[in-house]
Design a protein around this motif. Structure first.
Motif, PDB file in Angstrom:
ATOM      1  N   LEU A   1       0.832  -1.208   0.000  1.00  0.00           N
ATOM      2  CA  LEU A   1       0.000   0.000   0.000  1.00  0.00           C
ATOM      3  C   LEU A   1       0.864   1.255   0.000  1.00  0.00           C
ATOM      4  CD1 LEU A   1      -2.385  -1.091   2.889  1.00  0.00           C
ATOM      5  CD2 LEU A   1      -2.842  -1.316   0.444  1.00  0.00           C
ATOM      6  N   ILE A   2       0.453   2.226  -0.789  1.00  0.00           N
ATOM      7  CA  ILE A   2       1.041   3.559  -0.726  1.00  0.00           C
ATOM      8  C   ILE A   2      -0.109   4.558  -0.624  1.00  0.00           C
ATOM      9  CG2 ILE A   2       2.391   5.322  -1.911  1.00  0.00           C
ATOM     10  CD1 ILE A   2       4.049   3.171  -3.186  1.00  0.00           C
ATOM     11  N   PHE A   3      -0.048   5.394   0.391  1.00  0.00           N
ATOM     12  CA  PHE A   3      -1.083   6.407   0.607  1.00  0.00           C
ATOM     13  C   PHE A   3      -0.536   7.756   0.147  1.00  0.00           C
ATOM     14  CE2 PHE A   3      -1.830   2.953   3.508  1.00  0.00           C
ATOM     15  CZ  PHE A   3      -3.195   2.741   3.415  1.00  0.00           C
TER      16      PHE A   3
ATOM     17  N   THR B   1      10.603   6.521  -6.781  1.00  0.00           N
ATOM     18  CA  THR B   1       9.314   6.572  -7.455  1.00  0.00           C
ATOM     19  C   THR B   1       8.762   5.155  -7.557  1.00  0.00           C
ATOM     20  OG1 THR B   1      10.358   6.370  -9.628  1.00  0.00           O
ATOM     21  CG2 THR B   1       9.975   8.602  -8.788  1.00  0.00           C
ATOM     22  N   PHE B   2       7.486   5.052  -7.893  1.00  0.00           N
ATOM     23  CA  PHE B   2       6.906   3.729  -8.087  1.00  0.00           C
ATOM     24  C   PHE B   2       6.045   3.740  -9.340  1.00  0.00           C
ATOM     25  CE2 PHE B   2       3.561   5.949  -5.884  1.00  0.00           C
ATOM     26  CZ  PHE B   2       2.375   5.388  -6.335  1.00  0.00           C
ATOM     27  N   ASP B   3       5.905   2.581  -9.945  1.00  0.00           N
ATOM     28  CA  ASP B   3       5.149   2.426 -11.183  1.00  0.00           C
ATOM     29  C   ASP B   3       3.703   2.083 -10.839  1.00  0.00           C
ATOM     30  OD1 ASP B   3       4.099   1.866 -13.635  1.00  0.00           O
ATOM     31  OD2 ASP B   3       5.409   0.154 -14.069  1.00  0.00           O
ATOM     32  N   ALA B   4       2.825   3.080 -10.945  1.00  0.00           N
ATOM     33  CA  ALA B   4       1.427   2.880 -10.564  1.00  0.00           C
ATOM     34  C   ALA B   4       0.686   1.950 -11.515  1.00  0.00           C
ATOM     35  CB  ALA B   4       0.714   4.228 -10.496  1.00  0.00           C
ATOM     36  N   SER B   5       1.255   1.697 -12.690  1.00  0.00           N
ATOM     37  CA  SER B   5       0.580   0.812 -13.645  1.00  0.00           C
ATOM     38  C   SER B   5       0.627  -0.649 -13.202  1.00  0.00           C
ATOM     39  CB  SER B   5       1.215   0.952 -15.032  1.00  0.00           C
ATOM     40  OG  SER B   5       2.535   0.434 -15.046  1.00  0.00           O
ATOM     41  N   GLN B   6       1.454  -0.959 -12.207  1.00  0.00           N
ATOM     42  CA  GLN B   6       1.555  -2.338 -11.731  1.00  0.00           C
ATOM     43  C   GLN B   6       0.423  -2.717 -10.778  1.00  0.00           C
ATOM     44  OE1 GLN B   6       5.424  -3.579 -10.291  1.00  0.00           O
ATOM     45  NE2 GLN B   6       6.473  -2.080 -11.595  1.00  0.00           N
ATOM     46  N   GLY B   7      -0.334  -1.737 -10.337  1.00  0.00           N
ATOM     47  CA  GLY B   7      -1.416  -2.005  -9.394  1.00  0.00           C
ATOM     48  C   GLY B   7      -2.653  -1.211  -9.746  1.00  0.00           C
ATOM     49  N   VAL B   8      -3.401  -0.839  -8.729  1.00  0.00           N
ATOM     50  CA  VAL B   8      -4.639  -0.093  -8.940  1.00  0.00           C
ATOM     51  C   VAL B   8      -4.688   1.066  -7.949  1.00  0.00           C
ATOM     52  CG1 VAL B   8      -5.934  -1.613  -7.369  1.00  0.00           C
ATOM     53  CG2 VAL B   8      -7.156  -0.288  -9.105  1.00  0.00           C
ATOM     54  N   MET B   9      -5.212   2.196  -8.421  1.00  0.00           N
ATOM     55  CA  MET B   9      -5.278   3.409  -7.609  1.00  0.00           C
ATOM     56  C   MET B   9      -6.738   3.750  -7.318  1.00  0.00           C
ATOM     57  SD  MET B   9      -2.926   5.753  -6.492  1.00  0.00           S
ATOM     58  CE  MET B   9      -1.658   6.001  -7.751  1.00  0.00           C
TER      59      MET B   9
ATOM     60  N   THR C   1      -5.122   6.134  -2.762  1.00  0.00           N
ATOM     61  CA  THR C   1      -4.509   4.928  -2.199  1.00  0.00           C
ATOM     62  C   THR C   1      -4.127   3.991  -3.332  1.00  0.00           C
ATOM     63  OG1 THR C   1      -5.954   5.120  -0.267  1.00  0.00           O
ATOM     64  CG2 THR C   1      -4.787   3.035  -0.561  1.00  0.00           C
ATOM     65  N   TYR C   2      -2.879   3.557  -3.313  1.00  0.00           N
ATOM     66  CA  TYR C   2      -2.378   2.626  -4.327  1.00  0.00           C
ATOM     67  C   TYR C   2      -2.263   1.226  -3.736  1.00  0.00           C
ATOM     68  CZ  TYR C   2       0.880   0.222  -7.435  1.00  0.00           C
ATOM     69  OH  TYR C   2       1.475  -0.700  -8.263  1.00  0.00           O
TER      70      TYR C   2
END
Length: 280
Positions: free
Chosen positions: A65-67, A97-105, A76-77
């Motif tokens: 999780l990343i808030f 940094t992080f790749d948000a395409s790997q999860g859901v926001m 929230t990721y």
């Protein structure tokens, strides 16, 4: 509506095409909280309900999780535990940094069963980030569109609901055109429990500006200066009661606000000084 709300403090935000008070996103976020949840953690099943409802519960091992938070928005990721553990290892200098395409926001931070116990209380102003104190400081501010030089300011502060109550961490806004105290307007001072509290305060600040833009700064507007009328009444009563000739209070709203109202708090915040508890 033909109005652009401009920041005088804090980051600009993207808003709805039809409603400038409705913030939809921001280009810059803080990442104040990073963590993981897994089966067996307290409240886990309740916490992943939101993912199940949207067809996103795809990681039986759990989630990283990343808030994210800005002055007026939050998200929230949900990614893999491996991705978030790698992010934590690489973020020793705070620049990873992080790749948000790997999860859901998801927009906003979750709340409810499981989440309310998992998430700590997070303030925008934090002592560890150089703030005056946790939950004490400016959040954002907007230029008034009717009164030149005036602002509508969103700020975190310590205050009391009643003089004999305990101090609370609160958030509200203040307009330097009308100087109305939001404590006298039900629902415009909020317990500062997290990003959603600050989002609401900022939304109300934007609505205040929209009302002034639509109706002007007068009686039928949310922005309605009373030009010291109540202060003059109080001073007249005080002179009669005490048999004095001087005024007990300043006779203009801006002078009163600067010494006893929200402007006195905001002045201290801008100077980097911790104000006294408001309404103590």
């Amino acid at each position: 509506m033909g109005i652009t709300i401009t920041n005088t403090y804090g980051n600009p935000h993207h808003v709805s095409d039809t409603n400038p008070a409705h913030v939809t996103s921001c280009d810059y976020y803080r990442l104040p909280l990073v963590g993981t949840i897994a089966p067996g953690n307290p409240g886990y099943e309740d916490m992943v309900d939101m993912l199940k409802e949207n067809g996103h519960d795809t990681r039986p091992e759990g989630y990283g999780l990343i808030f994210l938070e800005s002055e007026e928005f939050s998200a929230t990721y949900f990614g893999s535990i491996e991705q978030i553990e790698q992010y934590k290892r690489e973020n020793t200098d705070g620049r990873a940094t992080f790749d948000a395409s790997q999860g859901v926001m998801y927009a906003q931070w979750p709340h409810g069963k499981g989440w309310d116990d998992f998430l700590p209380r997070v303030f925008w102003n934090q002592a560890q980030r150089g703030g005056i104190a946790d939950g004490v400081g400016l959040v954002t501010a907007f230029a008034h569109t009717v009164t030149t030089g005036a602002e509508v300011i969103v700020y975190e502060f310590e205050g009391k609901w009643l003089p004999d109550s305990e101090p609370q961490q609160l958030v509200t806004y203040h307009c330097t055109a009308c100087h109305l105290d939001t404590f006298h307007d039900s629902g415009h001072v909020h317990e500062n429990t997290g990003p959603s509290s600050r989002r609401w305060a900022a939304r109300q600040a934007r609505q205040h500006i929209l009302s002034a833009h639509r109706h002007g700064a007068r009686t039928n507007s949310a922005c309605r200066p009373n030009n010291g009328e109540m202060l003059r009444v109080v001073n007249a009563v005080a002179r009669d009661m005490w048999g004095t000739t001087g005024d007990a209070l300043p006779d203009t709203d801006d002078a009163y606000c600067a010494t006893k109202g929200p402007c006195s708090i905001i002045r201290e915040l801008r100077a980097g000084v911790r104000p006294p508890v408001y309404r103590a």
